[in-house]
Design an enzyme around this catalytic site. Structure first.
Site, PDB file in Angstrom:
ATOM      1  CE  LYS A   1       0.244  23.211  14.295  1.00 30.26           C
ATOM      2  NZ  LYS A   1       1.376  23.282  13.467  1.00 30.26           N
ATOM      3  CG  ASN A   2       0.571  24.298   9.948  1.00 27.40           C
ATOM      4  OD1 ASN A   2       0.935  24.549  11.101  1.00 27.40           O
ATOM      5  ND2 ASN A   2       0.486  23.071   9.478  1.00 27.40           N
TER       6      ASN A   2
ATOM      7  NE  ARG B   1      10.126  22.181  11.337  1.00 30.28           N
ATOM      8  CZ  ARG B   1      11.372  21.917  10.959  1.00 30.28           C
ATOM      9  NH1 ARG B   1      12.233  21.427  11.816  1.00 30.28           N
ATOM     10  NH2 ARG B   1      11.757  22.160   9.724  1.00 30.28           N
TER      11      ARG B   1
ATOM     12  CB  CYS C   1       5.628  17.394  15.620  1.00 32.95           C
ATOM     13  SG  CYS C   1       4.118  17.987  16.357  1.00 32.95           S
TER      14      CYS C   1
ATOM     15  CG  ASP D   1      -0.094  17.856   8.876  1.00 34.17           C
ATOM     16  OD1 ASP D   1       0.669  17.675   9.826  1.00 34.17           O
ATOM     17  OD2 ASP D   1       0.254  18.449   7.834  1.00 34.17           O
TER      18      ASP D   1
ATOM     19  CB  VAL E   1       4.935  14.611   3.324  1.00 33.54           C
ATOM     20  CG1 VAL E   1       5.461  15.976   3.754  1.00 33.54           C
ATOM     21  CG2 VAL E   1       3.948  14.765   2.170  1.00 33.54           C
TER      22      VAL E   1
HETATM   23  N1  EPU Z   1      12.686  19.164   4.371  1.00 34.10           N
HETATM   24  C1  EPU Z   1      14.041  19.032   4.186  1.00 34.10           C
HETATM   25  N2  EPU Z   1      14.821  20.131   4.384  1.00 34.10           N
HETATM   26  C2  EPU Z   1      14.313  21.341   4.753  1.00 34.10           C
HETATM   27  C3  EPU Z   1      12.919  21.462   4.938  1.00 34.10           C
HETATM   28  C4  EPU Z   1      12.133  20.355   4.736  1.00 34.10           C
HETATM   29  O1  EPU Z   1      14.538  17.951   3.856  1.00 34.10           O
HETATM   30  O2  EPU Z   1      15.085  22.300   4.922  1.00 34.10           O
HETATM   31  C5  EPU Z   1      11.827  17.973   4.200  1.00 34.10           C
HETATM   32  C6  EPU Z   1      11.184  17.552   5.527  1.00 34.10           C
HETATM   33  O3  EPU Z   1      12.056  16.759   6.285  1.00 34.10           O
HETATM   34  C7  EPU Z   1       9.965  16.800   5.055  1.00 34.10           C
HETATM   35  C8  EPU Z   1       9.575  17.554   3.785  1.00 34.10           C
HETATM   36  O4  EPU Z   1      10.727  18.297   3.383  1.00 34.10           O
HETATM   37  O5  EPU Z   1      10.297  15.486   4.735  1.00 34.10           O
HETATM   38  C9  EPU Z   1       8.411  18.491   3.929  1.00 34.10           C
HETATM   39  O6  EPU Z   1       8.633  19.399   4.995  1.00 34.10           O
HETATM   40  P1  EPU Z   1       8.051  20.877   4.976  1.00 34.10           P
HETATM   41  O7  EPU Z   1       9.180  21.836   4.981  1.00 34.10           O
HETATM   42  O8  EPU Z   1       7.051  20.990   3.874  1.00 34.10           O
HETATM   43  O9  EPU Z   1       7.327  20.937   6.368  1.00 34.10           O
HETATM   44  P2  EPU Z   1       7.325  22.119   7.427  1.00 34.10           P
HETATM   45  O10 EPU Z   1       7.238  23.441   6.735  1.00 34.10           O
HETATM   46  O11 EPU Z   1       8.386  21.913   8.426  1.00 34.10           O
HETATM   47  C10 EPU Z   1       4.730  22.342   7.560  1.00 34.10           C
HETATM   48  C11 EPU Z   1       3.718  22.195   8.655  1.00 34.10           C
HETATM   49  C12 EPU Z   1       3.560  20.735   9.021  1.00 34.10           C
HETATM   50  C13 EPU Z   1       3.127  19.969   7.777  1.00 34.10           C
HETATM   51  C14 EPU Z   1       4.137  20.182   6.645  1.00 34.10           C
HETATM   52  C15 EPU Z   1       3.707  19.543   5.348  1.00 34.10           C
HETATM   53  C16 EPU Z   1       3.961  24.262   9.871  1.00 34.10           C
HETATM   54  C17 EPU Z   1       4.374  24.937  11.124  1.00 34.10           C
HETATM   55  N3  EPU Z   1       4.150  22.945   9.822  1.00 34.10           N
HETATM   56  O12 EPU Z   1       5.942  21.850   8.122  1.00 34.10           O
HETATM   57  O13 EPU Z   1       2.538  20.668   9.972  1.00 34.10           O
HETATM   58  O14 EPU Z   1       3.030  18.603   8.076  1.00 34.10           O
HETATM   59  O15 EPU Z   1       4.311  21.599   6.417  1.00 34.10           O
HETATM   60  O16 EPU Z   1       2.494  20.051   4.918  1.00 34.10           O
HETATM   61  O17 EPU Z   1       3.435  24.878   8.953  1.00 34.10           O
HETATM   62  C18 EPU Z   1       1.499  20.018  11.965  1.00 34.10           C
HETATM   63  O18 EPU Z   1       0.731  20.986  11.804  1.00 34.10           O
HETATM   64  O19 EPU Z   1       1.325  19.148  12.852  1.00 34.10           O
HETATM   65  C19 EPU Z   1       2.653  19.872  11.088  1.00 34.10           C
HETATM   66  C20 EPU Z   1       3.653  19.044  11.348  1.00 34.10           C
END
Ligand code: EPU
Length: 474
Positions: free
Chosen positions: A47-48, A121, A145, A347, A369
């Site tokens: 998915k990601n 997102r 989420c 996750d 995280v």
């Molecule tokens: N963060 C910030 N500012 C930002 C972006 C992120 O402070 O601008 C912080 C977040 O709040 C968090 C940390 O950085 O504390 C990590 O967030 P990250 O950006 O890595 O997460 P994401 O890209 O929003 C993706 C996956 C998530 C997965 C995380 C970590 C997708 C669509 N989502 O999210 O997956 O948990 O990386 O591996 O790729 C899921 O599949 O259920 C899911 C939530």
């Protein structure tokens, strides 16, 4: 509120009206727990990765082709958004194959795009490609989420570094790049997956060289880099989380088979362990799951990796995968910390914690995280688990959330006999852990809001049936 076979009141992790509304609908699965899950299921493209690969198709000037795309809601959302931006998305010949034709990329009206506000997102990742293709972009309020604040400050900071202007309005973000986008040197404050993808999708066609330090290097990101490279990009992954991208003026379409979903694979593995079952996950790939496999073995679970073998004359070949099972006897308590790759994925945490409620002794889980990803443990406690959450960084390295009032460490005392309860699903991964808990518990549970699981788990109800789970829609 509906009655319950278990006699327990529905358990709400948080008092949000969203959850209550969901609870009151018919979106409920009745789970008769206590039986081991046994059988074989298959996972498809992650998915990601898949959702980002779909966005990358916007950058090409010829069609792209993506295989093994799971039928999940996040894919539907991105498909809808691509359609609104003039990318024609069609089903290919093979099951799970999508073809993206970006010939008519055009700006869509704000009203149309807002239809998708709040449901994913992914829209934030449209920024770079749209700025390249159109010179401007509109991004509605983001969904995804509900796991803490999930800010986008790194994304916006990166886009500004490339030369974009960002105008925040109540309905969303308006971005423009009147002078084009230019390569930049940039360090992320934290190796964010999404922000790294943002930089990649923007830098590949920005003028000049971009150097990103403290980048995330998850397998899904490396697979996205492979896709962009197929499209004509020049990207070097250096040691120490440094990625260097040399912008090119033009990219073409790609053909790609994505890496399998290692989060889904681990979720079913945890379900096998928690229910004392035996599940073979076809498509699961050892290399991307090494950290999970180490913990799975330390807990006392067993697994066997089957390598894929291509068909040859007189040999039908074999699909690769991993077989996970509970060997009988007791499970062991473990201490683990979630982290960016190559650490233990955030996750993977929620499904595994359900299995840890069955382990003898005290397990420790330190979530580093996300600051608020342990709320679901309340629901497990309502089923008889014994889990305490703490604000301290327990079990190892101090993290960003220490002494900041976030309950981000958990101590799980086991083994506990789980009993049925009525549960409301709060988010995707916590939702799957609720489901596993209901399957492991004695008695009949009602799981409300199960539709949320369709965001990231393809055909999960059919897979449950294949594994012999006793579940039904009332
Ligand atoms: N963060 C910030 N500012 C930002 C972006 C992120 O402070 O601008 C912080 C977040 O709040 C968090 C940390 O950085 O504390 C990590 O967030 P990250 O950006 O890595 O997460 P994401 O890209 O929003 C993706 C996956 C998530 C997965 C995380 C970590 C997708 C669509 N989502 O999210 O997956 O948990 O990386 O591996 O790729 C899921 O599949 O259920 C899911 C939530």
């Amino acid at each position: 509120m509906r009655g319950s076979d278990s006699g327990h009141a529905p358990h709400h992790q948080h008092s949000s009206t969203d959850a209550l509304e969901v609870a009151l609908t018919d979106d409920v699965l009745v789970v008769h727990g206590g039986a081991p899950l046994e059988g074989r299921i298959r996972v498809r493209g992650a998915k990601n990765l898949v959702s980002k690969a779909m966005v990358a198709a916007l950058l090409g000037d010829t069609p792209s082709r993506l295989f093994d795309v799971p039928k999940i809601r996040d894919v539907e959302v991105v498909r809808g958004l691509l359609g609104l931006h003039g990318v024609k998305v069609t089903d290919g010949v093979e099951d799970g194959e999508l073809v993206f034709d970006p010939a008519n990329v055009e700006s869509a009206s704000t009203d149309q795009i807002n239809v998708h506000a709040g449901s994913s997102r992914i829209p934030i990742l449209f920024c770079g490609p749209l700025l390249h293709r159109l010179g401007h972009a509109f991004i509605p309020d983001l969904g995804g989420c509900h796991i803490g604040p999930r800010p986008i400050d790194f994304h916006l900071q990166a886009l500004r570094e490339f030369g974009a202007t960002v105008d925040k309005r109540p309905e969303g973000l308006h971005l423009s790049a009147p002078n084009g986008l230019h390569g930049t040197k940039f360090a992320l404050p934290y190796p964010s997956v999404g922000a790294t993808e943002q930089v990649l999708l923007t830098a590949v066609m920005a003028e000049g060289v971009t150097e990103l330090r403290n980048a995330a290097v998850e397998p899904e990101i490396i697979d996205l880099i492979c896709i962009l490279q197929k499209m004509g990009a020049i990207i070097k992954v250096h040691t120490d989380r440094v990625i260097e991208i040399q912008g090119v003026p033009k990219l073409h379409g790609y053909t790609h088979r994505p890496i399998p979903d290692r989060i889904e694979a681990a979720s079913w593995a945890a379900a096998a362990l928690a229910t004392r079952g035996h599940v073979e996950v076809l498509g699961a790939q050892q290399a991307d799951m090494m950290t999970f496999l180490n913990i799975f073995r330390s807990v006392g679970g067993e697994y066997e990796v089957t390598d894929a073998r291509p068909p040859k004359l007189g040999d039908p070949g074999q699909e690769g995968g991993i077989r996970f099972w509970h060997p009988g006897g007791e499970l062991n308590a473990v201490a683990l910390e979630t982290d960016v790759h190559p650490g233990f994925m955030t996750d993977w945490q929620q499904p595994l914690v359900v299995a840890l409620t069955q382990a003898r002794g005290l397990s420790i889980v330190h979530e580093t995280v996300y600051e608020q990803r342990l709320g679901y443990t309340e629901a497990l406690n309502s089923m008889g688990a014994n889990i305490q959450v703490y604000r301290d960084c327990l079990g190892g390295t101090p993290c960003r959330f220490g002494r900041r009032n976030f309950k981000h460490s958990a101590v799980i005392a086991g083994p506990s006999k789980l009993h049925a309860a009525d549960l409301v699903i709060p988010d995707l991964r916590a939702g799957f852990s609720h489901l596993i808990a209901a399957l492991a518990a004695e008695g009949t549970s009602r799981v409300y809001g199960v539709d949320l699981i369709n965001r990231g788990y393809e055909d999960f109800e059919a897979k449950l049936a294949d594994l012999g789970a006793h579940v039904e829609r009332p």
